[in-house]
Each structure stands twice: as structure tokens, then as C-alpha cells.
Scaffold this active site. Sequence first.
Site: not given
Ligand code: AMP
Length: 371
Positions: A30, A32, A34, A52, A148
Site C-alpha cells: 500500500g 498513502g 505519508q 511503513k 479524518d
Molecule cells: P498509510 O500510509 O498508513 O495511509 O497506508 C496506506 C495503505 O497501506 C493502507 O490504505 C493499507 O492499504 C496499507 N496498509 C497500511 N498499514 C497496513 C497494515 N498494518 N496492514 C496491512 N495493510 C496496511
Amino acid sequence: MYSQEDFYSVDIGDTKFTVLKRYKNLRPIGAGTQGIVCAAYDDVTGKDVAIKKLWKPFQNIVFAKRAYREFKLMKLVDHVNIIKLLNAFTPQRSLDEFQDVFLVMDFMDANLGNVINTQLDHKRISYLLYQMLCGIKHLHSAGIIHRDLKPSNIVVKADCSLKILDFGLARAAGSTAMMTQYVVTRYYRAPEVVLGMGYTEKVDIWSIGCIMAEMISKEILFPGTDHIDQWNKIIEILGTPPASFLSKLEPSVRYYVESGPRCTGIDFNTLFPDEIFPDDSTEHGCLTATEARDLLSRMLVVDPDQRISVDQALDHTYINAWYNECEVNAPALNSYDHSVEEHEHTVEQWKNLMYEEVKEYEAQNYEMVEL
Ligand code: AMP
């Protein structure tokens, strides 16, 4: 402490992940605003994790503050419906070189956006909503109002367990000008956030209402194309709010709203007709289209004073079958220093603070692994 030999690098698209050697088999899952997220296998625990990489966290004040806030909060929170921080590290060994932060979290199967488009029965819908409400209630108990909440910030497992991924907007979110180059989803933001009014915990109920509507109709309820259109979409469906609400607006916003079109709105039985709901549950008599529609009509209320509260929603017939005291009233968070959100630091100062936090965390965690 970690040394250079404890890390290895792997290219994920055009992003380099330099992670501790215990994390194997990285694959992207994924992205985002961030950062980029990878799934990995943790050799030490034998479990899958999500890692992440915060994307250029020190490129501007908004990102730096957000990264610091998220990290602080993730370290603090301990609730089954909020993502848990399992580890954190930086591959850089000095403040001068410092630029990347890696956060290791529980691994979940998908985000809620992926799940919304699948066939969901009442049991799943109500259980997912219950968990969102428990997670949000827990954040509220520490004075954190998310503001949000959206499907991409919520992750789920195949067994229907759910966790909230982030902590939303900081109280002083910083200049929006800096964020304009990034796409922000406003569809789930409450009217009081859209109109820039004061807000309470009720803003998060609105978002949960929008998510519930989407789980049922498979369509975004208020797909506003920008800030102004977001408000227009809300009133087209729910109608222009009564004078009792308009009187709470700042004069300039009130003038804007009153000079716009007057909408009568759509009746909830027309908006959410029986046919779009899953079949009523035969197992749980209270999980019916009628109860689901009733809950929607109480959450999707423009005036926050008239909107159902988190506690009332947890008590609603459509939700309360899941009620578990330990989940609903989990002990409040350890203290979170809200003054962080009001601080005006430079990027360099945020970077220093983050470096200290990450190093402190690494030292504590390193000792624990050594033990
Ligand atoms: P974020 O950067 O936190 O907004 O995450 C972006 C995307 O990554 C999310 O919409 C999920 O699809 C995926 N993702 C983030 N954290 C997790 C996690 N702990 N487990 C599985 N998928 C995740």
C-alpha cells in the site's frame, strides 16, 4: 545499539527500504500520503508484519509534525482496534544523516476500501462498525478527535477484525497550502470540519456514518470534488439545515450558506431503500435493514448537537449485540502531551525531536530483544 551490519536494503519500486535483517521477504501492499507500506516476515517472532517507510518526513513542517505526532501516539496507544507499533528504527546512525523512519506494525489483510466492494452481510457490517466505534471511543478517551476517518485509514483481516491505522488531523493541522500538492480525501469529513466550525467528538460519528452508507450502497455518499462542492453534496442529500444550525455558524460562513441553494434533501427510505441492504439476519433478529437505516439516519445529521454520540451508537440495537466491556471501555491511554500539536518548530527542530524519539525507542527495544 544497532550497527550498519544489522540492516540490508531492498528496492520496492523506486523506493529503497533499508530494514533490520530480521524482516524478510518484503513486498509492497500500500501507499498513502505519508509513505509506502510493505508486508514482511519477522524472523524473530515468526509473524507477518507491515513496515511503513515514512515518505520524506522532513520535507516540510506539516509532514514533520505529522510524523512526530503519529509516532508519539502509536507508541502510546494500546487498544485492539488501533494499529499497534511493534518496532521502529532508522538505518541512519547520526542526526546529520537522519532522513528515514521505518515503523513496524501488525499486518492486516486489506484496507476497508477493498472490503466495502465485497458482499457484506448485516453481521459483518455491524461488527465492523462496532470495532470502529470502540477504537474511536478509545482515542476520544485520550482527548484525540480523529476528524479524518476514511476507508483507506482502516485495515481489516479476513476474520473481520478491524484496526484504525492513523490518528487523523492534529489540532493545529498546519498550513493547507503545503498540502495542496497532495490529494486529500474529504468525502468523510463532517459538516463542522468542512465549514471550519468548532468541533467535538461527534465529527467521527459522521465519518462512520458515511462509511456505513458506503458499505451498504457501494457508492461514496458525498463525493465532493472540492471543499465547497463537499458542502453542496451534503445538503443536496440531507437538505439545507434548519435555522437552529445556521445560527451557530460564523457570520461569513452563515452568509455563504444562506446565499447558496436551498435543498429539501432526500428521505432516508428513498436514499437507502430495502433492496440495497443485505437480507435481514435470521441469526440475529436485530440486524435488519430497518435497524441499519435507523442508525444511518441518526449518524448522518448535519447538526452535531442532534447527531448520535459514540456511546449512544454503541448502545444502538444494530450494534449492541457485540458489546464487550473490555473493548468498549478499555483503560484510557497513558498521557499524551497535546502541547506537541501547538508547537511551532522548524523542520530542523522536528527532525531533532523525531531523531531523539526514534533513538530512545531503538535503545529500549534493543534491550528487550537482547533480554
Ligand atoms: P498509510 O500510509 O498508513 O495511509 O497506508 C496506506 C495503505 O497501506 C493502507 O490504505 C493499507 O492499504 C496499507 N496498509 C497500511 N498499514 C497496513 C497494515 N498494518 N496492514 C496491512 N495493510 C496496511
